[in-house]
Write a protein that holds these residues in place. Structure first.
Motif: not given
Length: 310
Positions: A177-182
């Motif tokens: 989720l963090v990688a997607k949002s970043a």
């Protein structure tokens, strides 16, 4: 008939793979040491890879799935006090194993496998997000139960928080989720390697679960084991589907919610019962019974959902 065939196409291959694992173990082709090593490999490496790359590569957004996550969490919260009420007539020392067996489902393997069979990568990504939320609740509730009912249970809430924060499945979902949002872009060779690892997860995990089943325990199953299995396979899905209906979930989200709710009792309930002084024999019987009958209840339930929530 077409609707029921769809339901069987989702559940039957998973059940048959479990039976293959069971058969291979009985003829000596899957040793206990191999099953132990393969299970650790799945939990620590391949299943986290499956969760990370499916969520990272999907169109699923956390904000869009909040109704599904809320329905799953609220429904799960309701099942524990219900199971506690049902367990009241049992002997005091049996209640923790009964209650945990009645609500703690095998989301990480069987639930995810059903979701992937039914709706592909998109359904798998939805199921992974829901699994993360419910798994945190499962861990807290299970340890609290054994603390109340077991003299042997010694634990720290700080340690529990650390265990949850270091759970490789939850970490993989959060990182995705963090990688997607970043807006992270991974090299194609990394994505392909992740896909290779992810592709072995469900078949290997299902074979290991099948190899670990001891169906001889069914002949020693008590009324408590049957009652807990019935609660897990009938009451829990009904409660979560009702929560999904209140949140107005669409057909696919409702089916994902149902499939995770209808998963049989997790083998982790037996491991925790043995470690913390609960009735491990009762816990093992619940796992075996719920796994055996889940193909029937899940297939019928999914078929009904296809008819009434088109």
């Amino acid at each position: 008939m077409e609707t029921f065939n769809f339901a069987l196409s989702v559940t039957a291959p998973i059940f048959l793979t479990l039976l293959v694992g069971y058969g291979l173990a009985r003829v000596g082709l899957l040793s206990e040491s191999f099953v132990d090593d393969a299970s650790r490999l799945v939990f620590l490496v391949t299943l986290p890879a499956l969760l990370f790359f499916n969520i990272f590569g999907s169109d699923a957004q956390l904000g869009e799935e909040l109704p599904l996550l809320a329905a799953g969490l609220i429904g799960s919260l309701l099942t524990v006090p219900l199971a506690w009420v049902v367990a009241r007539p049992l002997e005091y020392g049996d209640r923790s194993a009964f209650i945990q067996g009645a609500f703690r489902g095998n989301l990480g393997i069987i639930g995810l496998a059903w979701a992937a069979n039914a709706y592909g990568p998109g359904g798998l990504a939805q199921a992974a997000l829901l699994m993360a939320v419910i798994t945190i609740f499962y861990n807290v509730a299970a340890v609290a139960l054994f603390a109340v009912y077991s003299q042997k249970a010694k634990f720290s809430w700080v340690k529990l928080a650390k265990d949850i924060a270091s759970n490789p499945l939850i970490l993989a979902i959060v990182l995705a989720l963090v990688a997607k949002s970043a807006g992270v872009v991974l090299p194609q060779m990394v994505v392909q390697t992740g896909d290779y690892l992810a592709s072995v997860t469900l078949p290997l995990a299902l074979l290991c679960i099948g190899a670990s089943l001891d169906l001889s325990m069914l002949s020693r199953s008590s009324f408590g084991a049957f009652a807990a299995s019935g609660f897990k396979l009938l009451v829990v899905p009904l409660v979560l589907v009702a929560a999904g209906w209140l949140f107005g979930l669409d057909a696919q989200s409702m089916a994902i919610l149902f499939l995770l709710a209808a998963a049989p009792t997790a083998s982790a309930s037996f491991i925790m019962a043995r470690a913390l002084g609960g009735n491990s024999q009762l816990a093992a019987n619940i796992v075996a019974l719920s796994t055996l009958f889940s193909i029937v209840t899940a297939s019928i339930g999914l078929a009904l959902l296809k008819v009434y929530v088109p």
